[in-house]
Design a protein around this motif. Sequence first.
Motif, PDB file in Angstrom:
ATOM      1  N   ASP A  14       7.338 -11.050  -0.444  1.00  0.00           N
ATOM      2  CA  ASP A  14       7.508 -12.499  -0.488  1.00  0.00           C
ATOM      3  C   ASP A  14       6.180 -13.236  -0.691  1.00  0.00           C
ATOM      4  OD1 ASP A  14      10.207 -12.213  -0.112  1.00  0.00           O
ATOM      5  OD2 ASP A  14      10.165 -12.621   2.042  1.00  0.00           O
ATOM      6  N   ARG A  15       5.097 -12.694  -0.130  1.00  0.00           N
ATOM      7  CA  ARG A  15       3.838 -13.427  -0.115  1.00  0.00           C
ATOM      8  C   ARG A  15       2.878 -13.060  -1.248  1.00  0.00           C
ATOM      9  NH1 ARG A  15       1.818 -13.282   6.070  1.00  0.00           N
ATOM     10  NH2 ARG A  15      -0.093 -14.005   5.033  1.00  0.00           N
ATOM     11  N   PRO A  82       3.017   4.248   1.048  1.00  0.00           N
ATOM     12  CA  PRO A  82       2.402   3.632   2.240  1.00  0.00           C
ATOM     13  C   PRO A  82       1.007   3.087   1.954  1.00  0.00           C
ATOM     14  CG  PRO A  82       3.403   5.740   2.799  1.00  0.00           C
ATOM     15  CD  PRO A  82       3.395   5.656   1.308  1.00  0.00           C
ATOM     16  N   GLU A  83       0.217   3.798   1.130  1.00  0.00           N
ATOM     17  CA  GLU A  83      -1.130   3.318   0.823  1.00  0.00           C
ATOM     18  C   GLU A  83      -1.080   1.997   0.063  1.00  0.00           C
ATOM     19  OE1 GLU A  83      -3.125   7.782   0.464  1.00  0.00           O
ATOM     20  OE2 GLU A  83      -2.545   6.670  -1.325  1.00  0.00           O
ATOM     21  N   ALA A  84      -0.181   1.908  -0.915  1.00  0.00           N
ATOM     22  CA  ALA A  84      -0.061   0.676  -1.695  1.00  0.00           C
ATOM     23  C   ALA A  84       0.391  -0.486  -0.819  1.00  0.00           C
ATOM     24  CB  ALA A  84       0.910   0.889  -2.853  1.00  0.00           C
ATOM     25  N   ALA A  85       1.404  -0.233   0.015  1.00  0.00           N
ATOM     26  CA  ALA A  85       1.912  -1.295   0.882  1.00  0.00           C
ATOM     27  C   ALA A  85       0.847  -1.767   1.866  1.00  0.00           C
ATOM     28  CB  ALA A  85       3.147  -0.796   1.639  1.00  0.00           C
ATOM     29  N   ALA A  89      -0.853  -5.416   2.278  1.00  0.00           N
ATOM     30  CA  ALA A  89      -0.752  -6.060   3.586  1.00  0.00           C
ATOM     31  C   ALA A  89      -2.118  -6.508   4.076  1.00  0.00           C
ATOM     32  CB  ALA A  89      -0.106  -5.105   4.587  1.00  0.00           C
ATOM     33  N   ARG A  90      -3.108  -5.665   3.886  1.00  0.00           N
ATOM     34  CA  ARG A  90      -4.456  -6.019   4.323  1.00  0.00           C
ATOM     35  C   ARG A  90      -4.972  -7.237   3.567  1.00  0.00           C
ATOM     36  NH1 ARG A  90      -7.865  -1.207   3.516  1.00  0.00           N
ATOM     37  NH2 ARG A  90      -8.300  -2.060   1.463  1.00  0.00           N
ATOM     38  N   GLU A  91      -4.741  -7.270   2.245  1.00  0.00           N
ATOM     39  CA  GLU A  91      -5.169  -8.417   1.441  1.00  0.00           C
ATOM     40  C   GLU A  91      -4.484  -9.706   1.881  1.00  0.00           C
ATOM     41  OE1 GLU A  91      -4.887  -8.068  -2.722  1.00  0.00           O
ATOM     42  OE2 GLU A  91      -6.058  -6.228  -2.868  1.00  0.00           O
ATOM     43  N   LEU A  92      -3.215  -9.590   2.269  1.00  0.00           N
ATOM     44  CA  LEU A  92      -2.415 -10.769   2.611  1.00  0.00           C
ATOM     45  C   LEU A  92      -2.517 -11.153   4.082  1.00  0.00           C
ATOM     46  CD1 LEU A  92       0.761  -9.724   0.593  1.00  0.00           C
ATOM     47  CD2 LEU A  92      -0.842 -11.550  -0.025  1.00  0.00           C
ATOM     48  N   GLY A  93      -3.227 -10.355   4.862  1.00  0.00           N
ATOM     49  CA  GLY A  93      -3.349 -10.645   6.280  1.00  0.00           C
ATOM     50  C   GLY A  93      -2.086 -10.355   7.068  1.00  0.00           C
ATOM     51  N   ILE A 203     -17.305   8.365   4.637  1.00  0.00           N
ATOM     52  CA  ILE A 203     -16.095   9.106   4.273  1.00  0.00           C
ATOM     53  C   ILE A 203     -14.941   8.129   4.379  1.00  0.00           C
ATOM     54  CG2 ILE A 203     -14.617  11.054   4.884  1.00  0.00           C
ATOM     55  CD1 ILE A 203     -17.172  12.324   6.176  1.00  0.00           C
ATOM     56  N   GLN A 204     -14.269   7.886   3.250  1.00  0.00           N
ATOM     57  CA  GLN A 204     -13.285   6.813   3.170  1.00  0.00           C
ATOM     58  C   GLN A 204     -11.908   7.325   2.783  1.00  0.00           C
ATOM     59  OE1 GLN A 204     -16.493   5.140   0.691  1.00  0.00           O
ATOM     60  NE2 GLN A 204     -15.677   3.136   1.258  1.00  0.00           N
ATOM     61  N   ASP A 205     -10.883   6.555   3.157  1.00  0.00           N
ATOM     62  CA  ASP A 205      -9.527   6.929   2.777  1.00  0.00           C
ATOM     63  C   ASP A 205      -9.215   6.390   1.387  1.00  0.00           C
ATOM     64  OD1 ASP A 205      -8.970   4.212   3.050  1.00  0.00           O
ATOM     65  OD2 ASP A 205      -7.820   4.435   4.905  1.00  0.00           O
ATOM     66  N   ALA A 206      -7.965   6.553   0.959  1.00  0.00           N
ATOM     67  CA  ALA A 206      -7.578   6.147  -0.398  1.00  0.00           C
ATOM     68  C   ALA A 206      -7.702   4.654  -0.613  1.00  0.00           C
ATOM     69  CB  ALA A 206      -6.149   6.596  -0.685  1.00  0.00           C
ATOM     70  N   ARG A 207      -7.730   3.868   0.485  1.00  0.00           N
ATOM     71  CA  ARG A 207      -7.870   2.412   0.369  1.00  0.00           C
ATOM     72  C   ARG A 207      -9.314   1.958   0.521  1.00  0.00           C
ATOM     73  NH1 ARG A 207      -4.265   0.612   5.026  1.00  0.00           N
ATOM     74  NH2 ARG A 207      -4.681   2.697   5.808  1.00  0.00           N
ATOM     75  N   GLY A 208     -10.235   2.903   0.690  1.00  0.00           N
ATOM     76  CA  GLY A 208     -11.644   2.565   0.815  1.00  0.00           C
ATOM     77  C   GLY A 208     -12.092   2.247   2.222  1.00  0.00           C
TER      78      GLY A 208
END
Length: 377
Positions: A14-15, A82-85, A89-93, A203-208
């Motif tokens: 939605d957002r 899950p990584e994409a979602a 979610a992180r970008e949208l707060g 050492i980072q995950d797929a989302r950095g």
Amino acid sequence: MARIPEETLQAIRDRVDLVDLIGRHVNLKKSGRNFTGLCPFHQEKTPSFNVNVERQIFHCFGCGEGGNAISFLIKHENLTFPEAARTLARELGIEVPEHDATPGASGLAERLRGANQLAQELYVEALAASQAEGARAYLAQRGIGPEEIASFGIGFAPASGRALLGRLEREKIPAEIGKQAGLLGARDDRHFDMLRGRVTFPIQDARGQVLGFGGRAMSDEQKPKYLNTPESPVYKKREVLYGLHLALAAMRKNERAVVVEGYFDRIAMHRAGVEEAVATCGTSLTAEHARALRRRTQRVVLVFDGDAAGQKAIESSLHVLLPEGLRVEAVLLPAGQDPDDLLASEGAEGLRARVDAAVPAIELVTRRHVANGCSTP
């Protein structure tokens, strides 16, 4: 990983502004009520890629790809669902609850990630400071310049042993959180920085997101040569591949993953233009690594050190990768050399050529056994 509740997924859908998201990667032009552009998923000269603003979906009339914001990230960035979602979610707060975690686990994980991010900021700042001249000289001697430093977030852990502890204290982060993240040690009820006087690799995950650190000594006198932060609730060596977040797009484009053994080998691949490379973090390939690779590609190329241990590692990796249905190829490097050495001796073109000439790994293993006198490998 916990299942993401449907109401959270709906909030994301939605957002999110799909035009803004896709517009970061595609030159979109308004066409009536929608937007069009060249499809990022296949080669074309006439735009057939359409973004429907009202329905917040995309569709390509050329190749048939379509979906919403989450599916766009899955396809374009080579992420899992899950990584994409979670990225959106992180970008949208939007907070993503972890329903199957133990009470308080989600909050603890966020605090540990916050401590790791603070450490990363400190290490990057420290590498740029005057007292890190030796660290910068060491990296330059290894062929690593400002571009690689920035791309991989390489830093320096000050030798004082209290720089990170002090930063955490100033940010009101308890020392116990730093200890649980593996950033601090403790002796006689006194805390100290785990990494001291070392070049650092986040050492980072797929989302950095930063999960832990590798620290490299800069002299033979400093032991051990490599010191990683220990496992924590957010850092599991069996699951993490170094450089994965930088390799995802190239994995999708080139339809392969190149696996090397260490940080410098991964950076050597970057310098050679082989962006789809990842490295293990001080451990052999595991079933968890194999599943992470299978979600993103069907072809894996192993580029291990050209010694007996490297050849044995190729064979042991087959036992992990083949059951996942992966096509496994390997590169046999000259004895005593690793990808970093080969880059120095043969240059970027030479290293790329060797990777591109990879042969079926089972063939290399069979040759080795035959050479050792085995008639029925």
